[in-house]
Design a protein around this motif. Structure first.
Motif, PDB file in Angstrom:
ATOM      1  N   LEU A  80      67.212  92.482 -32.425  1.00 27.79           N
ATOM      2  CA  LEU A  80      66.219  91.999 -31.472  1.00 27.79           C
ATOM      3  C   LEU A  80      65.328  93.139 -30.973  1.00 27.79           C
ATOM      4  CD1 LEU A  80      68.627  89.648 -29.536  1.00 27.79           C
ATOM      5  CD2 LEU A  80      66.680  88.892 -30.896  1.00 27.79           C
ATOM      6  N   LEU A  81      65.920  94.279 -30.687  1.00 28.17           N
ATOM      7  CA  LEU A  81      65.128  95.426 -30.244  1.00 28.17           C
ATOM      8  C   LEU A  81      64.186  95.904 -31.339  1.00 28.17           C
ATOM      9  CD1 LEU A  81      67.862  97.492 -28.359  1.00 28.17           C
ATOM     10  CD2 LEU A  81      65.921  96.305 -27.316  1.00 28.17           C
ATOM     11  N   ALA A  82      64.679  95.935 -32.585  1.00 26.06           N
ATOM     12  CA  ALA A  82      63.842  96.374 -33.705  1.00 26.06           C
ATOM     13  C   ALA A  82      62.667  95.426 -33.915  1.00 26.06           C
ATOM     14  CB  ALA A  82      64.675  96.476 -34.981  1.00 26.06           C
ATOM     15  N   ALA A  83      62.915  94.127 -33.797  1.00 29.81           N
ATOM     16  CA  ALA A  83      61.828  93.155 -33.919  1.00 29.81           C
ATOM     17  C   ALA A  83      60.797  93.374 -32.820  1.00 29.81           C
ATOM     18  CB  ALA A  83      62.384  91.741 -33.853  1.00 29.81           C
ATOM     19  N   GLY A  84      61.262  93.585 -31.598  1.00 30.25           N
ATOM     20  CA  GLY A  84      60.344  93.818 -30.495  1.00 30.25           C
ATOM     21  C   GLY A  84      59.519  95.081 -30.655  1.00 30.25           C
ATOM     22  N   ARG A  85      60.126  96.123 -31.215  1.00 30.86           N
ATOM     23  CA  ARG A  85      59.410  97.397 -31.376  1.00 30.86           C
ATOM     24  C   ARG A  85      58.230  97.301 -32.341  1.00 30.86           C
ATOM     25  NH1 ARG A  85      64.630  99.846 -30.666  1.00 30.86           N
ATOM     26  NH2 ARG A  85      65.054  99.700 -32.896  1.00 30.86           N
ATOM     27  N   THR A  86      58.234  96.325 -33.221  1.00 31.24           N
ATOM     28  CA  THR A  86      57.116  96.200 -34.161  1.00 31.24           C
ATOM     29  C   THR A  86      55.840  95.741 -33.472  1.00 31.24           C
ATOM     30  OG1 THR A  86      57.509  93.860 -34.733  1.00 31.24           O
ATOM     31  CG2 THR A  86      58.738  95.537 -35.983  1.00 31.24           C
ATOM     32  N   GLY A  87      55.962  95.124 -32.299  1.00 27.13           N
ATOM     33  CA  GLY A  87      54.798  94.599 -31.613  1.00 27.13           C
ATOM     34  C   GLY A  87      54.344  93.245 -32.122  1.00 27.13           C
ATOM     35  N   ARG A  88      54.971  92.745 -33.167  1.00 32.39           N
ATOM     36  CA  ARG A  88      54.619  91.439 -33.701  1.00 32.39           C
ATOM     37  C   ARG A  88      55.175  90.326 -32.796  1.00 32.39           C
ATOM     38  NH1 ARG A  88      50.450  91.865 -37.136  1.00 32.39           N
ATOM     39  NH2 ARG A  88      50.914  93.076 -39.009  1.00 32.39           N
ATOM     40  N   HIS A 112      66.967  89.928 -41.060  1.00 32.04           N
ATOM     41  CA  HIS A 112      68.407  89.841 -40.831  1.00 32.04           C
ATOM     42  C   HIS A 112      69.033  91.164 -40.416  1.00 32.04           C
ATOM     43  CE1 HIS A 112      67.339  86.591 -43.639  1.00 32.04           C
ATOM     44  NE2 HIS A 112      68.264  85.897 -43.016  1.00 32.04           N
ATOM     45  N   GLU A 113      68.312  92.260 -40.653  1.00 30.99           N
ATOM     46  CA  GLU A 113      68.828  93.584 -40.334  1.00 30.99           C
ATOM     47  C   GLU A 113      67.731  94.392 -39.658  1.00 30.99           C
ATOM     48  OE1 GLU A 113      69.919  95.226 -44.072  1.00 30.99           O
ATOM     49  OE2 GLU A 113      71.364  93.641 -44.538  1.00 30.99           O
ATOM     50  N   PRO A 114      68.089  95.321 -38.757  1.00 27.59           N
ATOM     51  CA  PRO A 114      67.065  96.109 -38.076  1.00 27.59           C
ATOM     52  C   PRO A 114      66.126  96.839 -39.033  1.00 27.59           C
ATOM     53  CG  PRO A 114      69.177  96.390 -36.988  1.00 27.59           C
ATOM     54  CD  PRO A 114      69.454  95.592 -38.234  1.00 27.59           C
ATOM     55  N   GLY A 115      66.631  97.311 -40.163  1.00 29.69           N
ATOM     56  CA  GLY A 115      65.806  98.049 -41.105  1.00 29.69           C
ATOM     57  C   GLY A 115      64.743  97.208 -41.793  1.00 29.69           C
ATOM     58  N   GLY A 126      62.158  95.688 -26.318  1.00 23.90           N
ATOM     59  CA  GLY A 126      61.689  96.432 -27.472  1.00 23.90           C
ATOM     60  C   GLY A 126      60.189  96.657 -27.471  1.00 23.90           C
ATOM     61  N   GLY A 127      59.455  95.779 -26.793  1.00 18.92           N
ATOM     62  CA  GLY A 127      58.009  95.970 -26.681  1.00 18.92           C
ATOM     63  C   GLY A 127      57.170  94.764 -27.025  1.00 18.92           C
ATOM     64  N   ALA A 128      57.768  93.686 -27.526  1.00 22.80           N
ATOM     65  CA  ALA A 128      56.983  92.507 -27.885  1.00 22.80           C
ATOM     66  C   ALA A 128      56.527  91.774 -26.628  1.00 22.80           C
ATOM     67  CB  ALA A 128      57.800  91.564 -28.760  1.00 22.80           C
ATOM     68  N   THR A 129      55.302  91.276 -26.680  1.00 21.75           N
ATOM     69  CA  THR A 129      54.780  90.484 -25.571  1.00 21.75           C
ATOM     70  C   THR A 129      54.714  88.996 -25.918  1.00 21.75           C
ATOM     71  OG1 THR A 129      52.520  90.929 -26.290  1.00 21.75           O
ATOM     72  CG2 THR A 129      53.446  92.407 -24.630  1.00 21.75           C
TER      73      THR A 129
END
Length: 271
Positions: A116-124, A88-91, A149-152
């Motif tokens: 959304l960007l934070a979720a993408g940055r995890t790569g998950r 629910h939060e970027p952190g 963010g980086g998610a594929t």
């Protein structure tokens, strides 16, 4: 990194609405693992450590991030299933991604850029639920942010649209429209789509569970790639979404029926 993929055939995201005590999570996970083996079906276990969008302040929310992730880690270890949970939060993105295989963005938060960007940055892999007020094409921006963010591995979920008060309506055109707009697999959330927000006792969500099989059948034929279902051994006693969770002992019948309809539809369409 996660081995979960949203492609390559039908798949299911399933589990109780929120993490709770007792033997509920182990029972659900064991049954999902059994069904995955029997039906040769990729199944990802889902449960939320926090339900942050309750209708009232006293609504059941779950154990929170730290304890919730410890519980999900045990479920993953004991069942062998991949795990999905909401953030629910970027952190929350990075600590959740250290434990679970798939991150999910709740419908009410599907336009929150930082999340959304934070979720993408995890790569998950990330599943973004379509907001109940949004047109199908509007989800293109959400998917773009996650990919930026980086998610594929990204999927989007149809969970009904508000028309007036009290009920959600599923537009079966949205499976094709969202796939075209986003280039992502489209999931159908059968249990939240039959919710009646705010119409349950004490301001909780009510719902019409009896329509889940019909809507799943329609979604399977209309082109949904995967299916999302909340399920519980005793839905009436569930602390959250009691009116719409599907009984665990009837899940095999429901999945078998839905997968058969999906296969027949794809065969007839030459897919």
């Amino acid at each position: 990194m996660s081995s979960w993929t949203f492609g390559g055939g039908p798949f299911v995201l399933a589990g109780p609405c929120v993490i709770e005590g007792g033997d509920v999570l182990p029972r659900v996970a064991a049954e999902l693992a059994r069904l995955g083996q029997k039906l040769q079906l990729p199944i990802c276990f889902k449960a939320s450590f926090d339900k942050a969008n309750r209708a009232r302040a006293g609504g059941a929310r779950g154990p929170g991030l730290d304890e919730g992730l410890r519980v999900l880690e045990r479920v993953r270890r004991d069942s062998g299933l991949p795990i999905l949970t909401d953030i629910h939060e970027p952190g929350q993105a990075a600590p959740a991604a250290a434990v679970v295989d798939v991150l999910q963005i709740p419908a009410f938060l599907c336009r929150q850029t930082d999340l959304l960007l934070a979720a993408g940055r995890t790569g998950r892999p990330v599943n973004v639920k379509k907001g109940q007020w949004m047109a199908a094409e509007g989800m293109a921006g959400a998917v773009e942010k996650v990919r930026q963010g980086g998610a594929t591995e990204v999927a989007v979920t149809e969970r009904g649209t508000f028309f007036g008060y009290g009920d959600l309506v599923v537009d079966l055109r949205n499976f094709a429209r969202m796939r075209k707009a986003t280039g992502a697999p489209v999931i159908f959330d059968a249990t939240h789509s039959v919710q009646q927000p705010g119409q349950g006792e004490g301001g909780t969500s009510g719902g019409l569970r009896e329509f889940i099989p019909s809507l799943l059948a329609a979604a399977a034929v209309a082109g949904a790639d995967g299916f999302f279902l909340e399920t519980h051994p005793d839905p009436a006693r569930a602390p959250s979404d009691a009116a719409t969770q599907w009984p665990l002992d009837r899940l095999e019948w429901l999945l078998t029926r839905t997968l058969d309809l999906q296969a027949r539809a794809r065969e007839s369409q030459g897919a």
